[in-house]
Motif scaffolding. Structure first.
Motif, PDB file in Angstrom:
ATOM      1  N   ARG A  90     -24.751 -25.496 -21.479  1.00 46.32           N
ATOM      2  CA  ARG A  90     -26.163 -25.326 -21.082  1.00 46.32           C
ATOM      3  C   ARG A  90     -27.089 -25.826 -22.186  1.00 46.32           C
ATOM      4  NH1 ARG A  90     -24.432 -20.267 -19.450  1.00 46.32           N
ATOM      5  NH2 ARG A  90     -25.558 -19.256 -21.153  1.00 46.32           N
ATOM      6  N   SER A  91     -26.731 -25.542 -23.416  1.00 45.29           N
ATOM      7  CA  SER A  91     -27.561 -25.964 -24.543  1.00 45.29           C
ATOM      8  C   SER A  91     -27.632 -27.482 -24.643  1.00 45.29           C
ATOM      9  CB  SER A  91     -27.019 -25.387 -25.845  1.00 45.29           C
ATOM     10  OG  SER A  91     -27.059 -23.987 -25.816  1.00 45.29           O
ATOM     11  N   LEU A  92     -26.485 -28.123 -24.514  1.00 41.72           N
ATOM     12  CA  LEU A  92     -26.467 -29.584 -24.575  1.00 41.72           C
ATOM     13  C   LEU A  92     -27.266 -30.202 -23.439  1.00 41.72           C
ATOM     14  CD1 LEU A  92     -22.751 -30.219 -25.601  1.00 41.72           C
ATOM     15  CD2 LEU A  92     -24.794 -30.551 -27.014  1.00 41.72           C
ATOM     16  N   ALA A  93     -27.187 -29.586 -22.255  1.00 45.20           N
ATOM     17  CA  ALA A  93     -27.896 -30.110 -21.091  1.00 45.20           C
ATOM     18  C   ALA A  93     -29.403 -29.904 -21.201  1.00 45.20           C
ATOM     19  CB  ALA A  93     -27.374 -29.447 -19.823  1.00 45.20           C
ATOM     20  N   SER A  94     -29.840 -28.973 -22.048  1.00 43.70           N
ATOM     21  CA  SER A  94     -31.257 -28.657 -22.137  1.00 43.70           C
ATOM     22  C   SER A  94     -32.045 -29.669 -22.964  1.00 43.70           C
ATOM     23  CB  SER A  94     -31.445 -27.263 -22.727  1.00 43.70           C
ATOM     24  OG  SER A  94     -31.130 -27.249 -24.102  1.00 43.70           O
ATOM     25  N   GLY A  95     -31.368 -30.493 -23.746  1.00 43.79           N
ATOM     26  CA  GLY A  95     -32.075 -31.489 -24.541  1.00 43.79           C
ATOM     27  C   GLY A  95     -32.128 -31.127 -26.012  1.00 43.79           C
ATOM     28  N   VAL A  96     -33.027 -31.792 -26.722  1.00 51.85           N
ATOM     29  CA  VAL A  96     -33.161 -31.636 -28.168  1.00 51.85           C
ATOM     30  C   VAL A  96     -33.837 -30.305 -28.485  1.00 51.85           C
ATOM     31  CG1 VAL A  96     -34.195 -32.618 -30.250  1.00 51.85           C
ATOM     32  CG2 VAL A  96     -33.298 -34.120 -28.471  1.00 51.85           C
ATOM     33  N   SER A  97     -33.333 -29.635 -29.493  1.00 55.74           N
ATOM     34  CA  SER A  97     -33.872 -28.346 -29.898  1.00 55.74           C
ATOM     35  C   SER A  97     -34.963 -28.531 -30.948  1.00 55.74           C
ATOM     36  CB  SER A  97     -32.757 -27.486 -30.489  1.00 55.74           C
ATOM     37  OG  SER A  97     -33.306 -26.310 -31.037  1.00 55.74           O
ATOM     38  N   PRO A  98     -36.025 -27.731 -30.850  1.00 54.94           N
ATOM     39  CA  PRO A  98     -37.060 -27.779 -31.887  1.00 54.94           C
ATOM     40  C   PRO A  98     -36.649 -27.007 -33.148  1.00 54.94           C
ATOM     41  CG  PRO A  98     -37.645 -26.160 -30.234  1.00 54.94           C
ATOM     42  CD  PRO A  98     -36.382 -26.835 -29.760  1.00 54.94           C
ATOM     43  N   LEU A  99     -35.491 -26.344 -33.099  1.00 54.55           N
ATOM     44  CA  LEU A  99     -35.024 -25.549 -34.228  1.00 54.55           C
ATOM     45  C   LEU A  99     -34.239 -26.399 -35.218  1.00 54.55           C
ATOM     46  CD1 LEU A  99     -33.692 -22.448 -32.260  1.00 54.55           C
ATOM     47  CD2 LEU A  99     -35.901 -22.679 -33.398  1.00 54.55           C
ATOM     48  N   SER A 100     -34.232 -25.961 -36.464  1.00 60.00           N
ATOM     49  CA  SER A 100     -33.409 -26.623 -37.474  1.00 60.00           C
ATOM     50  C   SER A 100     -31.953 -26.203 -37.274  1.00 60.00           C
ATOM     51  CB  SER A 100     -33.869 -26.229 -38.879  1.00 60.00           C
ATOM     52  OG  SER A 100     -33.525 -24.866 -39.135  1.00 60.00           O
ATOM     53  N   MET A 101     -31.047 -26.921 -37.879  1.00 61.26           N
ATOM     54  CA  MET A 101     -29.625 -26.570 -37.789  1.00 61.26           C
ATOM     55  C   MET A 101     -29.387 -25.183 -38.363  1.00 61.26           C
ATOM     56  SD  MET A 101     -26.721 -27.105 -36.703  1.00 61.26           S
ATOM     57  CE  MET A 101     -26.180 -28.742 -36.353  1.00 61.26           C
ATOM     58  N   GLN A 102     -30.073 -24.840 -39.447  1.00 60.87           N
ATOM     59  CA  GLN A 102     -29.937 -23.510 -40.055  1.00 60.87           C
ATOM     60  C   GLN A 102     -30.370 -22.429 -39.068  1.00 60.87           C
ATOM     61  OE1 GLN A 102     -28.442 -22.817 -42.888  1.00 60.87           O
ATOM     62  NE2 GLN A 102     -28.737 -20.642 -42.569  1.00 60.87           N
ATOM     63  N   ASP A 103     -31.502 -22.663 -38.380  1.00 60.81           N
ATOM     64  CA  ASP A 103     -31.977 -21.694 -37.378  1.00 60.81           C
ATOM     65  C   ASP A 103     -30.963 -21.536 -36.249  1.00 60.81           C
ATOM     66  OD1 ASP A 103     -34.357 -21.322 -38.762  1.00 60.81           O
ATOM     67  OD2 ASP A 103     -35.458 -22.809 -37.555  1.00 60.81           O
ATOM     68  N   ILE A 104     -30.398 -22.633 -35.807  1.00 60.87           N
ATOM     69  CA  ILE A 104     -29.412 -22.597 -34.723  1.00 60.87           C
ATOM     70  C   ILE A 104     -28.188 -21.800 -35.147  1.00 60.87           C
ATOM     71  CG2 ILE A 104     -27.803 -24.013 -33.374  1.00 60.87           C
ATOM     72  CD1 ILE A 104     -30.033 -26.197 -33.401  1.00 60.87           C
ATOM     73  N   LEU A 105     -27.690 -22.054 -36.361  1.00 60.95           N
ATOM     74  CA  LEU A 105     -26.523 -21.327 -36.861  1.00 60.95           C
ATOM     75  C   LEU A 105     -26.811 -19.837 -36.994  1.00 60.95           C
ATOM     76  CD1 LEU A 105     -25.167 -23.816 -39.545  1.00 60.95           C
ATOM     77  CD2 LEU A 105     -24.128 -23.237 -37.349  1.00 60.95           C
ATOM     78  N   GLU A 106     -27.986 -19.489 -37.486  1.00 62.28           N
ATOM     79  CA  GLU A 106     -28.338 -18.070 -37.627  1.00 62.28           C
ATOM     80  C   GLU A 106     -28.411 -17.390 -36.262  1.00 62.28           C
ATOM     81  OE1 GLU A 106     -31.890 -17.809 -39.992  1.00 62.28           O
ATOM     82  OE2 GLU A 106     -30.902 -18.683 -41.732  1.00 62.28           O
ATOM     83  N   LYS A 107     -28.989 -18.056 -35.274  1.00 59.16           N
ATOM     84  CA  LYS A 107     -29.076 -17.492 -33.923  1.00 59.16           C
ATOM     85  C   LYS A 107     -27.687 -17.363 -33.306  1.00 59.16           C
ATOM     86  CE  LYS A 107     -33.764 -18.799 -32.656  1.00 59.16           C
ATOM     87  NZ  LYS A 107     -34.257 -17.527 -32.139  1.00 59.16           N
ATOM     88  N   ALA A 108     -26.834 -18.346 -33.535  1.00 58.61           N
ATOM     89  CA  ALA A 108     -25.471 -18.294 -33.000  1.00 58.61           C
ATOM     90  C   ALA A 108     -24.700 -17.143 -33.627  1.00 58.61           C
ATOM     91  CB  ALA A 108     -24.750 -19.620 -33.240  1.00 58.61           C
ATOM     92  N   ARG A 109     -24.820 -16.972 -34.930  1.00 53.08           N
ATOM     93  CA  ARG A 109     -24.129 -15.860 -35.601  1.00 53.08           C
ATOM     94  C   ARG A 109     -24.637 -14.517 -35.089  1.00 53.08           C
ATOM     95  NH1 ARG A 109     -24.717 -19.396 -40.531  1.00 53.08           N
ATOM     96  NH2 ARG A 109     -22.653 -20.321 -40.765  1.00 53.08           N
ATOM     97  N   ALA A 110     -25.954 -14.412 -34.896  1.00 54.07           N
ATOM     98  CA  ALA A 110     -26.530 -13.165 -34.381  1.00 54.07           C
ATOM     99  C   ALA A 110     -26.020 -12.889 -32.965  1.00 54.07           C
ATOM    100  CB  ALA A 110     -28.054 -13.253 -34.393  1.00 54.07           C
TER     101      ALA A 110
END
Length: 86
Positions: free
Chosen positions: A55-75
């Protein structure tokens, strides 16, 4: 309940029997059923995570940084108990 016969090397057979003898399982079949349930649970968690990735890949480019994405994924993993080893 259906019956299934499997062949195991001697070392694996001894391991299964030893696990049953610990008292945590009533017999060898109970131990094997627990292993299968854990594997099914693990597969379900992997499928759920893959669905999130898809779903994430299909949604397009994220406005978040890679660090933000990793932190959200860990949470997300912590909040949903997905980090527990089976």
């Amino acid at each position: 309940m259906a019956t299934m016969n499997i062949s195991l090397p001697d070392a694996m057979k001894a391991w299964v029997e030893a696990q049953a003898e610990t008292g945590k399982y009533s017999n060898s079949s109970d131990y094997v059923r627990d292993l299968i349930r854990r594997d099914q649970d693990r597969a379900d968690k992997i499928a759920a995570m893959q669905a999130v990735v898809t779903r994430s890949l299909a949604s397009g480019v994220s406005p978040l940084s890679m660090q933000d994405i990793l932190e959200k994924a860990r949470a997300h993993v912590e909040a949903n108990g997905l980090n527990k080893s089976a």
